[in-house]
Scaffold this motif. Sequence first.
Motif, short mmCIF file in Angstrom:
data_model
loop_
_atom_site.label_atom_id
_atom_site.label_comp_id
_atom_site.label_asym_id
_atom_site.label_seq_id
_atom_site.Cartn_x
_atom_site.Cartn_y
_atom_site.Cartn_z
N GLN A 44 97.49 23.53 -89.50
CA GLN A 44 97.57 24.98 -89.50
C GLN A 44 98.32 25.53 -88.30
O GLN A 44 98.91 26.59 -88.36
CB GLN A 44 96.15 25.55 -89.51
N GLY A 45 98.29 24.78 -87.21
CA GLY A 45 99.01 25.26 -86.04
C GLY A 45 98.82 24.30 -84.88
O GLY A 45 98.08 23.32 -84.99
N LYS A 46 99.53 24.58 -83.80
CA LYS A 46 99.34 23.79 -82.59
C LYS A 46 99.11 24.73 -81.43
O LYS A 46 99.59 25.86 -81.45
CB LYS A 46 100.57 22.90 -82.36
N ALA A 47 98.38 24.25 -80.41
CA ALA A 47 98.09 25.08 -79.25
C ALA A 47 99.39 25.39 -78.51
O ALA A 47 100.39 24.71 -78.72
CB ALA A 47 97.10 24.36 -78.34
N ASP A 51 99.30 20.79 -78.01
CA ASP A 51 98.16 19.89 -78.02
C ASP A 51 96.98 20.73 -77.59
O ASP A 51 97.11 21.48 -76.63
CB ASP A 51 98.43 18.75 -77.02
N PRO A 52 95.87 20.75 -78.21
CA PRO A 52 95.46 20.08 -79.46
C PRO A 52 96.15 20.64 -80.70
O PRO A 52 96.91 21.59 -80.62
CB PRO A 52 93.96 20.38 -79.53
N VAL A 53 95.82 19.99 -81.83
CA VAL A 53 96.36 20.42 -83.10
C VAL A 53 95.22 21.05 -83.90
O VAL A 53 94.05 20.71 -83.70
CB VAL A 53 96.99 19.22 -83.84
N CYS A 54 95.56 21.98 -84.77
CA CYS A 54 94.55 22.74 -85.50
C CYS A 54 94.79 22.53 -86.99
O CYS A 54 95.92 22.69 -87.46
CB CYS A 54 94.74 24.19 -85.09
N ARG A 56 93.22 22.37 -91.31
CA ARG A 56 92.32 22.91 -92.30
C ARG A 56 91.80 21.76 -93.15
O ARG A 56 92.58 20.94 -93.62
CB ARG A 56 93.13 23.86 -93.18
N THR A 61 88.21 25.25 -90.36
CA THR A 61 89.28 24.96 -89.39
C THR A 61 88.77 24.06 -88.28
O THR A 61 87.70 24.30 -87.71
CB THR A 61 89.81 26.27 -88.79
N LEU A 62 89.53 23.04 -87.98
CA LEU A 62 89.11 22.02 -87.03
C LEU A 62 90.24 21.79 -86.04
O LEU A 62 91.41 21.85 -86.41
CB LEU A 62 88.85 20.73 -87.82
N THR A 63 89.90 21.55 -84.77
CA THR A 63 90.95 21.21 -83.81
C THR A 63 90.62 19.86 -83.20
O THR A 63 89.46 19.51 -83.02
CB THR A 63 91.02 22.23 -82.66
N LEU A 64 91.66 19.10 -82.92
CA LEU A 64 91.46 17.87 -82.17
C LEU A 64 92.70 17.54 -81.35
O LEU A 64 93.78 18.03 -81.63
CB LEU A 64 91.05 16.68 -83.07
N ARG A 65 92.49 16.77 -80.30
CA ARG A 65 93.58 16.45 -79.39
C ARG A 65 94.53 15.48 -80.07
O ARG A 65 94.13 14.71 -80.94
CB ARG A 65 93.03 15.81 -78.11
N GLU A 68 93.52 11.98 -80.15
CA GLU A 68 92.47 11.71 -81.13
C GLU A 68 93.07 11.66 -82.53
O GLU A 68 92.63 10.90 -83.40
CB GLU A 68 91.38 12.79 -81.04
#
Lengths: 77, 736
Positions: A44-47, A51-54, A56, A61-65, A68
Motif C-alpha cells: 500500500q505504501g512505503k514510509a 522502510d518500513p513497508v505498509c 494490505r 493494514t500491516l507494516t513491517l521492516r 523482516e
Amino acid sequence: MATIKLREMQVNQAGVIVSVKGTGELGRRIRDMGLVPGKQIKVQGKAPLLDPVCLRIMGFTLTLRNNEADYILVEVN
Amino acid sequence: MSLAIALAGNPNSGKTTLFNTLTGARQHVGNYPGVIVEKKQGICTSRAGQFNVVDLLGTYSLSAYSLEEVVARDFLVNESPSMIVNIVDASNLERNLYLSVQFMELGIPVCVALNMMDVAQKRGIRIDIDRLSQLLNVPVVPTIARSGEGKTQLLETIAAQIAGNKEVVPLKISYGMDIDVALDEMEGIIRSDKFLTGIYPARWTALKYLENDQQIIGLGKKKNPEVDACLLSVVKRVTRHLDATLGTHPEGMIADQRYGFIHSILKQNVVTYAQDPNRLQQSDRIDQFVTNRFAGPVIMVAILMGLYHFTFTYGAIPMGWFEAFFGWLGSVAEGALPDGLLKSLVISGIIDGVGGVLGFVPLIMFMFLGISFLEDSGYLARMAYMLDRVFRTFGLHGSSVMAFIVSGGIAGGCAVPGVMATRTLKSPKERLATLLTVPFMNCGAKLPVFVLLVAAFFSENKALAMLAITLVSWVGALLVARLLRSTLIRGEATPFVMELPPYRLPTLKGLLIHTWERTWQYVKKAGTVILGISILLWAMMTFPGLDLDQKQVFEMKRIKLAQGMTATPLEEIKTAEPAALSPGDLSVKQGLVQIDMQEAQAGLKNSFAGRMGVGLEGVSKFAGFDWRTNIALLGGFVAKEVVVSTLGTAYSLGQVDPEETGSLSERLSTAEGWGPLTAVSLIIFTIFYAPCFVTVVCIAKEAGSWKWAAFSVIFNTALAFGLSVAVYQIGSLIMS
C-alpha cells in the motif's frame, strides 16, 4: 508469474504469499499477523525513508521492516 | 456471588472500550504478582448478575515470546476465570479469530463478543452469526462497545453459559498429517505419565512442545526430565522430517494451519462481502496523504508541535495555580512559625517537596490526554511507522519519538512525563533504552541554567548557542542509546510487525479514564518517595550549618556596621520599608542584607552538600568547576533550576530567582575562574549529568527496578564528567 521477495515489490503491486522463512520470535510474529502462505497481499505504501513497508492483507493494514519482509516470498504477476 | 470473567482480544479490537462500558469508573489498576505488567480489574453489576471483570492485555497471539502473552496465559490457566470474553473485531474477523482459536485449544470456556458490528456493516461485511457460533462451537454475541449496544445480551449469554456448566473440550484441529501423528504419540506419553496434566490439557502441552515454547518446555524439564527428553526427541524427529520434505518447521506449520482452519470456517458462507474487502477505506485515503513521503513528515512535525504546545502551554496554567497555592501556603507558614529549623523544614523541605510532586501533575495530565488521543485515534502507530527507520539506527523504535519530544526534544519539556510516555512502547529493550536516554533532552528546568551561562558568555550569539545545545543533547542521547543497545541492553531488535489500525475518533470516557489512571498512579507511587527524598536533600543543604562561634562572627559584623551610623535598633531597620528610612539607615539596611547573604554563603559551604562540593574540588577542577559550581550541581539533583539559585547563594547574591538571572550572569562574567570555556564545560555537564530525583524515581517505577535508576545516576554523571573534562582540557590546550 514470478516469485520475488516482499521487499522487492512496488507500491500498489499485489501478489500471493508463497512461503515464509524465519523462525523464533520474528517468524512467529510474522505468522501471527496472518502473513502465511496462500494469503493475498498488496503493497500500500512505503514510509518516507522507504522502510518500513505498509501492506494490505485480509482487509487490514500491516507494516513491517524491509529486513523482516525479506523472509517472505511472494508470487506476483 | 460475583463471577470472574476475563476480557481478551487483539489490540484495537475495542477491548478497553468494552471494559469501560462494562465497569464504568468502578475499576482499579494493580500488578500481576512479581512482574511489572499491569492488571486492570473492575466490577460489573447487571440484571444477569455481578461480574468481576479482568482486562487481560491486548495481544495477537498466546506465544511465550512476550511477557504480556505469558502473563495472560498464566492468568487463564492458574486463576481459571469462569469465562473468557473474547472481543473480536467483526470488520477484521479472520485475523482476530487466530487468537480465539488459541483460547479454544487451551480448553477454557470462551464467549465471543463480535464487536464493531457497525464498522463491519459500513464496509459491506455480512456475518452469519448463528453459523459462526455453530462452527466454532462457542456463543457469539454481536456488540458495539462504543455505544454499549449488545452489552445486556452479552452479559446474559455469559451468565447462562456459566450456569449451564457445559463441559468444555479443547478444540482439536488438524495441523497436517505429520504433526497430527506426532501430537497423538506425544499426547499418549503425556497422559500415561500424567505429565503436567494437572495444569494443562495433554494435547496442548504436546502442541507447545512442537511450537518450541520455552516456558512450557522449561516447566516440563523441571517436572520430569525423562518425559521431557522423550517428547523433545519426537519434536526433533518431526522437525527434521518437515524440513526435509516441506522446507518448513513445526511452529510455522501450526500457525499456517490455524489460519487454514479459520479460513475453512469463514468460507462456509459465514462471511459475505458486498464489496472488495481490500477496497480503500476512508482511513486509507487519509493515510495516502498523512503518511505521504513529503506531506507526512511535515504534518508529523506540526502535530508534535501541537502536542507540545498543548502540554506545556495549557498545562502551565493549572501548574501556575499549584505554584501560587504552595507559594501562599509557604507565606502562611512564614508568618505563623518562628524563625529557625522547624520553619526551614516546613517551608523548604515539606511545602516545596509536596509542591514539587504536585507541580508535575498538570503536565502529566495534559500530556497523557494528548498522547491518549493520538494513540486511540491511530496516529501514534503512523508516527512510529514513519520514524522507525531513523530510530532503529540507534537501537530504538519509531514510537520512541514521543518520549524524546515530551522530555525536551523541543527545548523546554520535562523528563518526568517523558519517562512515563515510554509506556506506549511495546518492545521491552527499545523501551528501556528510551527511558534511560530521554533525560538528556533539555527540559524546562535546565533552560534557566543555559540562559544564565549564554547571557554571561555568548550574548552575541544567543540563538545559535541555544540551537547548538539542543543538537548536542539529541546527538548525545541517540549515541548513548546506540551504546546501551550494543552493550547492556544488547539483543536483536524486537520485531516491528505492526498493525496500522483505521483512524477512529477516541471516546471521551476512554481518554478521561486513561488520563486519570496515569496521573493518580504518579501521585500515589512517586509521591511518597519524592517527598522523602526532598526532605533528605533539604537536610543535606542545611546541616550542620554554622556553629555558635561562626554565627557570632556575623553578629559582630552587624553590630560593627551599625556603630556610629544609626541609633535605630537593628530589628526595626530590618523590618522597615526602605522608603520609610533615613539615608543613613537605608545604607545600614543594605549592609545588613549583604551580611545575611555572606552568612548564607558560609552556611551553605559548611553544610553536608557544601563539604562535598569543597571535597570534590580536587577532581572537578579538571572540568573547570570550583566548589561553588559543585554545590550548585548537587542542588540540581533536586531540580535543575536549583543550580541557578544555589550558585546565587554561593556567590553571596542571596537566592537568585531562576527567571531573573541578570545580576548573577554579570557576576559570573567577571568572576575568577570563569570564562567561555568553563561555561561550555558546565553546559555539557548540565545536559548529561544525573537526572533530577523526581525523574530518577520515575525511571525506577517504569523500568521496574531501582538498579536502572541507580545506573542512570551513576552512568550519566560519569558520562557528563568525562565529556566536560575532555571539552575543558582540549579547549585549554587550544586556547593557550
